[in-house]
Design an enzyme around this catalytic site. Structure first.
Site, PDB file in Angstrom:
ATOM      1  N   LYS A  13      34.451  -1.437  94.009  1.00 39.11           N
ATOM      2  CA  LYS A  13      34.574  -2.304  92.911  1.00 39.11           C
ATOM      3  C   LYS A  13      34.944  -1.340  91.638  1.00 39.11           C
ATOM      4  O   LYS A  13      33.824  -0.506  91.437  1.00 39.11           O
ATOM      5  CB  LYS A  13      33.408  -3.343  92.508  1.00 39.11           C
ATOM      6  CG  LYS A  13      34.013  -4.541  91.942  1.00 39.11           C
ATOM      7  CD  LYS A  13      34.853  -5.360  92.587  1.00 39.11           C
ATOM      8  CE  LYS A  13      34.974  -7.038  92.217  1.00 39.11           C
ATOM      9  NZ  LYS A  13      36.001  -7.826  93.155  1.00 39.11           N
ATOM     10  N   THR A  58      33.305  -6.781  98.009  1.00 36.09           N
ATOM     11  CA  THR A  58      33.356  -5.878  96.641  1.00 36.09           C
ATOM     12  C   THR A  58      32.812  -6.921  95.502  1.00 36.09           C
ATOM     13  O   THR A  58      32.382  -6.643  94.576  1.00 36.09           O
ATOM     14  CB  THR A  58      34.662  -5.381  96.030  1.00 36.09           C
ATOM     15  OG1 THR A  58      35.405  -6.382  96.190  1.00 36.09           O
ATOM     16  CG2 THR A  58      35.326  -4.339  97.459  1.00 36.09           C
ATOM     17  N   ASP A  59      32.684  -8.271  95.833  1.00 35.30           N
ATOM     18  CA  ASP A  59      32.387  -9.192  95.034  1.00 35.30           C
ATOM     19  C   ASP A  59      30.769  -8.946  94.833  1.00 35.30           C
ATOM     20  O   ASP A  59      30.086  -9.068  93.979  1.00 35.30           O
ATOM     21  CB  ASP A  59      32.699 -10.716  95.440  1.00 35.30           C
ATOM     22  CG  ASP A  59      32.462 -11.602  94.130  1.00 35.30           C
ATOM     23  OD1 ASP A  59      32.869 -11.570  93.244  1.00 35.30           O
ATOM     24  OD2 ASP A  59      31.569 -12.315  94.480  1.00 35.30           O
ATOM     25  N   ARG A 177      47.606  28.581  62.311  1.00 37.59           N
ATOM     26  CA  ARG A 177      48.210  27.259  62.711  1.00 37.59           C
ATOM     27  C   ARG A 177      47.158  26.175  62.839  1.00 37.59           C
ATOM     28  O   ARG A 177      45.973  26.608  62.628  1.00 37.59           O
ATOM     29  CB  ARG A 177      48.973  27.379  63.910  1.00 37.59           C
ATOM     30  CG  ARG A 177      47.858  27.629  65.081  1.00 37.59           C
ATOM     31  CD  ARG A 177      48.623  27.903  66.477  1.00 37.59           C
ATOM     32  NE  ARG A 177      47.478  27.982  67.504  1.00 37.59           N
ATOM     33  CZ  ARG A 177      47.723  27.874  68.587  1.00 37.59           C
ATOM     34  NH1 ARG A 177      48.929  27.665  69.221  1.00 37.59           N
ATOM     35  NH2 ARG A 177      46.767  28.217  69.634  1.00 37.59           N
ATOM     36  N   GLN A 226      43.049  28.987  75.307  1.00 37.72           N
ATOM     37  CA  GLN A 226      42.530  29.574  76.500  1.00 37.72           C
ATOM     38  C   GLN A 226      41.260  30.131  76.100  1.00 37.72           C
ATOM     39  O   GLN A 226      39.973  29.942  76.698  1.00 37.72           O
ATOM     40  CB  GLN A 226      43.382  30.552  77.323  1.00 37.72           C
ATOM     41  CG  GLN A 226      44.691  29.959  77.940  1.00 37.72           C
ATOM     42  CD  GLN A 226      45.865  29.811  77.328  1.00 37.72           C
ATOM     43  OE1 GLN A 226      45.706  29.202  76.081  1.00 37.72           O
ATOM     44  NE2 GLN A 226      46.848  29.734  78.042  1.00 37.72           N
ATOM     45  N   ASN A 252      46.865  20.845  74.065  1.00 39.57           N
ATOM     46  CA  ASN A 252      47.244  21.365  72.636  1.00 39.57           C
ATOM     47  C   ASN A 252      47.957  20.432  71.783  1.00 39.57           C
ATOM     48  O   ASN A 252      49.508  20.212  72.308  1.00 39.57           O
ATOM     49  CB  ASN A 252      47.831  22.655  72.964  1.00 39.57           C
ATOM     50  CG  ASN A 252      48.037  23.560  71.786  1.00 39.57           C
ATOM     51  OD1 ASN A 252      47.802  23.181  70.506  1.00 39.57           O
ATOM     52  ND2 ASN A 252      48.605  24.767  71.933  1.00 39.57           N
ATOM     53  N   HIS A 254      50.405  19.812  69.163  1.00 41.12           N
ATOM     54  CA  HIS A 254      50.902  20.504  68.548  1.00 41.12           C
ATOM     55  C   HIS A 254      51.257  19.872  67.095  1.00 41.12           C
ATOM     56  O   HIS A 254      51.631  18.792  66.930  1.00 41.12           O
ATOM     57  CB  HIS A 254      52.340  20.920  68.924  1.00 41.12           C
ATOM     58  CG  HIS A 254      52.136  21.525  70.203  1.00 41.12           C
ATOM     59  ND1 HIS A 254      51.657  22.856  70.469  1.00 41.12           N
ATOM     60  CD2 HIS A 254      52.583  21.149  71.401  1.00 41.12           C
ATOM     61  CE1 HIS A 254      51.727  23.018  71.761  1.00 41.12           C
ATOM     62  NE2 HIS A 254      52.321  22.102  72.506  1.00 41.12           N
TER      63      HIS A 254
END
Ligand SMILES: O=c1[nH]c(=O)c2[nH]c(=O)[nH]c2[nH]1
Length: 294
Positions: A13, A58-59, A177, A226, A252, A254
């Site tokens: 689940k 799954t319940d 930058r 990096q 990144n 920009h």
């Protein structure tokens, strides 16, 4: 007709959303989680023979998560709660060989009201989350933890030059930058025994890795995403011997200067102050940094 076989399977689940309130008189805590359980084991006949006799619905897994959340005193420590859920499945059902539990803890920060921390009101101050993936089998437990979606930006202290130039290159070199990224970090713990798991301060390690990551981002005179990534991971590994490796995924995001020369306005170099945030396409820098084995 060619013969086929079931090569692998996991089922369970996901997106089980759960909130737990812990009350200490008037002082309340809120923990909000999203949980995923995946089981591996002797489930082959359910796929190949339509035999449902081994299937744990799954319940039922969803019900189990809420029951264990009610009974556990460790829900806030998601690595420990995840291993409790995993242990439950492998000890309750002998045909379950491996349980993989993933939990994301969402952020609820206590409000500061009239200069005091409020006892029962919280706010979402950022979409960054703490998550974990815990694999429990009869061989032991492996734990990885992470910090996801931590959006950061710095307005200087980042350059990018000296990169390969050829006929495909148009990008200008820059000494200064804007650097912005949404930090995803994942770290792996050394193999852990069931007894020692409670001794590891997972939440403190999470807060520390987050601080180290932010400190490195802010203070590194970045030559590239990096180089900054590697330094973040190196600083984290140097501080935390419990951790084997750290992986970062850094888009990144920009911010390009807008061409205002066309309007007779200077907007380059030292005169640049108007930028276009361009989220797509984004660079994506990913790496895993590990300790050299002595
Ligand atoms: O720090 C960066 N790394 C790159 O690999 C790259 N590529 C790019 O266009 N800009 C940047 N910035």
């Amino acid at each position: 007709m060619s013969k086929v076989y079931l090569k692998e399977q996991e089922y369970g689940k996901e997106n089980v959303r759960l909130a737990k309130v812990i009350r200490k008189e008037k002082w309340h805590e809120i923990i909000e989680l999203t949980v995923r359980v995946l089981l591996d084991g002797e489930f082959e006949s359910s796929y190949t023979k339509a035999d449902n006799s081994m299937i744990i619905a799954t319940d039922s897994m969803k019900n189990t998560i809420y029951i264990l959340a009610k009974q556990s005193s460790c829900v806030e420590d998601i690595e420990i709660f995840a291993s409790e859920i995993g242990q439950h499945f492998i000890t309750t059902y002998s045909h379950v060989h491996k349980a993989t539990i993933s939990i994301t803890k969402h952020k609820w920060t206590r409000m500061l009201i009239d200069g005091k921390l409020h006892d029962h009101s919280f706010l979402r101050d950022g979409e960054d989350v703490h998550d974990t993936k815990v694999v429990v089998s009869r061989k032991g437990i492996t734990i990885e933890s992470g910090l996801k979606n931590l959006l950061v930006l710095k307005t200087t202290g980042s350059a990018f030059h000296g990169f390969l130039r050829d006929k495909f290159t148009t990008l200008q070199e820059t000494d200064d930058r804007i650097l912005s990224t949404s930090i995803d970090a994942t770290w792996n713990f050394n193999t852990i025994s069931t007894d020692s798991i409670a001794k590891i301060p997972f939440n403190d390690i999470f807060e520390s890795i987050k601080q180290i990551t932010l400190h490195t981002f802010a203070t590194d005179n970045s030559a590239s995403v990096q180089a900054t990534l590697f330094l973040m991971a190196k600083n984290g590994l140097e501080k935390h011997s419990e951790i084997e490796s750290i992986r970062y995924e850094l888009p990144n995001k920009h911010y390009f200067t807008y061409d205002l020369e066309r309007f007779g306005l200077k907007n380059t170099g030292k005169d640049s102050d108007i930028f276009v945030p361009v989220s797509d396409p984004a660079g994506l820098i990913t790496a895993t940094v590990a300790r050299v084995k002595e």
